[in-house]
Design a protein around this motif. Structure first.
Motif, short mmCIF file in Angstrom:
data_model
loop_
_atom_site.label_atom_id
_atom_site.label_comp_id
_atom_site.label_asym_id
_atom_site.label_seq_id
_atom_site.Cartn_x
_atom_site.Cartn_y
_atom_site.Cartn_z
N ALA A 1 -6.75 -1.31 2.50
CA ALA A 1 -5.44 -1.29 1.84
C ALA A 1 -4.64 -0.06 2.26
O ALA A 1 -3.43 -0.14 2.51
CB ALA A 1 -5.62 -1.31 0.33
N GLU A 2 -5.31 1.08 2.34
CA GLU A 2 -4.63 2.30 2.78
C GLU A 2 -4.13 2.17 4.20
O GLU A 2 -3.01 2.61 4.54
CB GLU A 2 -5.57 3.50 2.64
N THR A 3 -4.93 1.55 5.06
CA THR A 3 -4.53 1.33 6.45
C THR A 3 -3.29 0.44 6.52
O THR A 3 -2.36 0.69 7.29
CB THR A 3 -5.68 0.70 7.25
N VAL A 4 -3.29 -0.62 5.73
CA VAL A 4 -2.16 -1.55 5.71
C VAL A 4 -0.88 -0.82 5.28
O VAL A 4 0.19 -0.98 5.91
CB VAL A 4 -2.46 -2.72 4.76
N LEU A 5 -0.96 -0.01 4.24
CA LEU A 5 0.23 0.66 3.74
C LEU A 5 0.74 1.72 4.71
O LEU A 5 1.95 1.92 4.87
CB LEU A 5 -0.05 1.28 2.37
N LYS A 6 -0.17 2.40 5.39
CA LYS A 6 0.26 3.37 6.40
C LYS A 6 0.97 2.67 7.55
O LYS A 6 2.01 3.14 8.04
CB LYS A 6 -0.96 4.14 6.92
N ALA A 7 0.42 1.54 7.97
CA ALA A 7 1.05 0.79 9.07
C ALA A 7 2.41 0.26 8.65
O ALA A 7 3.38 0.30 9.42
CB ALA A 7 0.14 -0.36 9.49
N ALA A 8 2.52 -0.22 7.42
CA ALA A 8 3.79 -0.75 6.93
C ALA A 8 4.84 0.34 6.81
O ALA A 8 6.04 0.09 7.05
CB ALA A 8 3.58 -1.43 5.58
N ALA A 9 4.40 1.54 6.44
CA ALA A 9 5.35 2.64 6.32
C ALA A 9 5.85 3.11 7.69
O ALA A 9 6.98 3.58 7.83
CB ALA A 9 4.69 3.80 5.57
N ALA A 10 5.00 2.96 8.69
CA ALA A 10 5.37 3.44 10.03
C ALA A 10 6.22 2.44 10.81
O ALA A 10 7.06 2.84 11.63
CB ALA A 10 4.10 3.76 10.83
N THR A 11 6.02 1.16 10.55
CA THR A 11 6.72 0.13 11.31
C THR A 11 7.25 -0.95 10.38
O THR A 11 6.49 -1.51 9.59
CB THR A 11 5.77 -0.53 12.34
N ALA B 1 6.70 -7.56 10.27
CA ALA B 1 5.33 -8.01 10.47
C ALA B 1 4.72 -7.38 11.72
O ALA B 1 5.42 -7.08 12.69
CB ALA B 1 5.29 -9.54 10.58
N GLN B 2 3.41 -7.17 11.66
CA GLN B 2 2.70 -6.56 12.79
C GLN B 2 1.23 -6.88 12.70
O GLN B 2 0.74 -7.36 11.67
CB GLN B 2 2.90 -5.04 12.79
N ALA B 3 0.51 -6.63 13.76
CA ALA B 3 -0.93 -6.81 13.79
C ALA B 3 -1.60 -5.45 13.95
O ALA B 3 -1.19 -4.64 14.79
CB ALA B 3 -1.34 -7.73 14.94
N LEU B 4 -2.63 -5.18 13.15
CA LEU B 4 -3.39 -3.95 13.26
C LEU B 4 -4.37 -4.04 14.42
O LEU B 4 -4.66 -5.13 14.92
CB LEU B 4 -4.13 -3.69 11.95
N PRO B 5 -4.92 -2.91 14.87
CA PRO B 5 -5.87 -2.93 15.99
C PRO B 5 -7.07 -3.85 15.76
O PRO B 5 -7.63 -4.40 16.72
CB PRO B 5 -6.30 -1.47 16.11
N ASP B 6 -7.48 -4.03 14.48
CA ASP B 6 -8.63 -4.90 14.22
C ASP B 6 -8.24 -6.37 14.13
O ASP B 6 -9.07 -7.22 13.84
CB ASP B 6 -9.35 -4.47 12.93
N GLY B 7 -6.95 -6.67 14.35
CA GLY B 7 -6.50 -8.05 14.34
C GLY B 7 -5.87 -8.49 13.03
O GLY B 7 -5.34 -9.60 12.93
#
Length: 276
Positions: free
Chosen positions: A236-246, A249-255
C-alpha cells in the motif's frame, strides 16, 4: 477508519459479572445479549441489569441485542434501553423488512435525542432478500449483518459454503447503502481457533470487516486475521508513493497496475493498519 471496530464480544445480559469481564477483555465493542443467551424467566432481570449498567458511560462502546421485536420482550427492551446514556447502539434480531427498522427508530429515543444507532441482523431468507431495503430504511440504521445460525436453519443449509451467496448479498447491500462493511457472524466453537482463523480469512476475502465473538480467546485471532499484514502495508505504501510521483494510471516494477481504485484501496489498508 482508525476507530473502526474489528471485534464485537457478546456477553449475556443476565450475567453482570460476565459483562464486567467482557468490558475489560480488549474487544472494540461489547454486545450485551438479551436474546438468545437469556432464558425466558431471566429476561426482565437481564433488561433491568443492563439498564443499570448503562446509566453511566462505559470504557468501550456497548451495544445491546434486544429480543425479537415481534415477541413479548423486544418492545420493552427498546423502551428501557434506548434512553440509557451509556448505550452506543441497539442490535435488532430477525429483521425481515424495512418496516422493522422504521418502527424501532420511531419508538426509540436516545439520551441525546433522536434514535440511537441501530444495527439490523438478517436471519431469514426474507431478511436477506430485503437486505438493501433494510440497509436504507432509516438514517439511524448504521449497519447490517447476518445471524448465520438462524439463517442456516431457515434455509436448511448443511455446508458452510451454502451461505456464501447470502454473505455476498449482505456485503453488496451494505456498500450500496453507504454503510460500513458488515461483520462476520460468530464462530460457535470457542476451542476451534484454527477453524476460526480460516473462516475469518474467508470472510475477509468476501468483503467482511471484523467479527463477532462469544469468548475473549477468539478476539486476538479475529483481529490478527482482519488487520493488514506487513506485506500488505508495504504494498500500500508503494502504491501511494507511486501515485504521488506520477499522475494517472501506471504499472509498478512488479507488474501491479495502479489506478484510482487501487489508490483508494491502499488508503483503506493504511488507515486500518493504525489499529495494529
Amino acid at each position: 477508519m482508525k476507530s473502526v471496530p474489528l471485534t464485537w464480544l457478546y456477553a449475556p445480559g443476565d450475567r453482570p459479572d460476565v459483562v464486567a469481564k467482557a468490558l475489560t477483555a480488549g474487544a472494540d465493542v461489547v454486545v450485551v445479549d438479551l436474546e438468545d443467551a437469556v432464558a425466558p424467566d431471566r429476561k426482565a432481570y437481564a433488561r433491568a441489569a443492563t439498564a443499570e449498567l448503562l446509566r453511566d458511560p462505559q470504557p468501550v462502546p456497548v451495544h445491546v441485542r434486544v429480543n425479537a421485536l415481534t415477541g413479548p420482550w423486544g418492545p420493552a427492551d427498546v423502551a428501557a434501553l434506548a434512553p440509557a446514556p451509556g448505550l452506543s447502539g441497539l442490535r435488532l434480531p430477525k429483521v425481515s423488512s424495512p418496516s422493522d427498522v422504521v418502527r424501532v427508530a420511531r419508538r426509540a429515543v436516545s439520551a441525546r435525542g433522536g434514535s440511537p444507532p441501530l444495527y439490523a441482523l438478517l436471519e431469514t431468507a426474507l431478511g436477506v432478500e430485503h437486505a438493501h431495503a433494510v440497509a436504507t430504511a432509516h438514517p439511524a440504521l448504521r449497519g447490517i449483518a447476518l445471524g448465520e445460525a438462524d439463517l442456516r436453519a431457515d434455509l436448511g443449509v448443511r455446508e458452510d459454503a451454502g451461505l456464501d451467496w447470502c454473505r455476498a448479498r449482505v456485503v453488496v447491500a451494505a456498500r450500496a447503502a453507504g454503510l460500513a462493511p458488515p461483520t462476520q457472524s460468530v464462530h460457535p466453537d470457542i476451542r476451534d481457533l484454527e477453524g476460526l482463523e480460516a473462516s475469518c480469512v474467508r470472510g475477509r476475502a468476501l468483503g467482511f470487516l471484523g467479527r463477532a465473538a462469544i469468548h475473549p480467546r477468539q478476539l486476538p485471532v479475529i483481529e490478527r486475521a482482519y488487520l493488514p499484514t506487513e506485506r500488505e502495508i508495504e504494498q500500500a505504501e508503494t502504491v501511494l508513493k507511486a501515485a504521488a510521483a506520477t499522475q494517472g494510471a501506471q504499472a509498478l516494477p512488479d507488474g501491479t497496475f495502479v489506478d484510482a481504485a487501487v489508490v483508494t484501496a491502499a488508503h483503506r489498508t493504511l488507515a486500518l493498519a493504525h489499529k495494529r
